[in-house]
Scaffold this motif. Structure first.
Motif: not given
Length: 307
Positions: A53, A70, A73-74
């Motif tokens: 992260d 995910m 966050a990315t």
């Protein structure tokens, strides 16, 4: 609801990186199914999915909620690391009924005909332990059943295939034993010294197939029929300084079990040795670290062997 197109990098090893594109963002369950079907030799039930992260922390993904986070966050720029020797405690959907694994039927789960979520890694470890117990009790047919159930869940498990080869050999099923031994080598098992020295495989060591398997693993071992036992009588001859040797004066030679030094973990070490793990000092360290937990020790030992 399906999301927009997604591109994901998959890193199976430092030199094995793949790039896949999905027209619609899959769910976590759909993605795991995709890995199992597309990369059966690279993705195993024990695999763990992680990503890095923005704080440079490695984050594990094992649920739909973590999967969705995910992407947030990315910002959609995803690189998934797939570690094949660590435990991923995900769920497996097993339809219960006539064709269900024997282990589930024995659990008296009265859910025939309906899906049931069960921890896949836990099932694999449990079935393997049941099979190992059958070596001790000599209930070899029972152990064969457990390992066949395990391979229904995890068909590329090399340790399960090796132990199944041993059990089939012990009950005299030469063809089946050789077949499973070939499969375990194809799946990655390579401890040829243990294989040659394993008495559980004695019933198939005379075959050309066994000799070919060990040859392909780099050994020049050849089967040699043991000579018939001959009785040899030894006579004790007294000398000048000791004219008479009493029976009670004969030296006593004791057989020492190499694992006795670590008597606290003697039983666990024998089980691990039978599975092909030979580095006793390292195994003792792991057993002490995990307080005798065999499942945790096996997972860590497998990870150590791949480094």
């Amino acid at each position: 609801t399906k999301q927009h197109m997604s591109v994901i990098k998959l890193q199976f090893a430092s030199n094995n990186i793949r790039r896949v594109r999905f027209e619609e963002r899959p769910t976590f369950e759909e993605f795991v199914t995709f890995l199992e079907e597309r990369y059966p030799q690279l993705y195993q039930p024990s695999s763990v999915l992680t990503y890095i992260d923005e704080d440079n922390d490695r984050i594990i993904v094992s649920t739909q909620e973590e999967w969705a986070e995910m992407f947030n966050a990315t910002f959609g720029n995803i690189k998934l690391h797939i570690d094949t020797e660590q435990a991923r405690f995900g769920l497996i959907r097993v339809p219960l009924g006539r064709e269900s694994p024997l282990f589930l039927r024995r659990c008296s789960l009265n859910l025939a005909g309906s899906p049931f979520n069960m921890n896949k890694r836990a099932m694999v470890l449990h079935l393997h332990q049941l099979a190992l117990n059958c070596f001790e009790t000599k209930e070899y047919t029972e152990g064969i059943g457990h390992l066949n159930d395990l391979l229904n869940i995890s068909p590329n498990d090399p340790i399960a295939q090796y132990n199944l080869a041993c059990l089939e050999a012990l009950v005299g099923n030469v063809e089946e034993a050789v077949g499973f031994l070939s499969r375990c080598v194809a799946a990655g098992y390579c401890n040829v010294d243990h294989m040659i020295g394993d008495s559980d495989l004695d019933n198939i060591k005379h075959t050309a197939e066994f000799e070919e398997i060990v040859k392909n693993l780099g050994s020049d071992w050849r089967y040699q029929k043991e000579p018939a036992n001959e009785t040899v009588t030894l006579e004790l001859i007294p000398n000048e300084n000791n004219p008479k040797i009493e029976e009670n004066d004969a030296p006593i030679i004791e057989d020492v079990d190499p694992v006795e030094e670590y008597h606290q973990w003697g039983q666990e070490l024998k089980v691990l040795n039978e599975m092909g793990f030979q580095n006793t000092e390292h195994l003792v360290q792991l057993l002490e670290r995990f307080e005798g937990d065999l499942s945790a020790t096996i997972s860590e030992a497998l990870q150590f062997n791949t480094r």
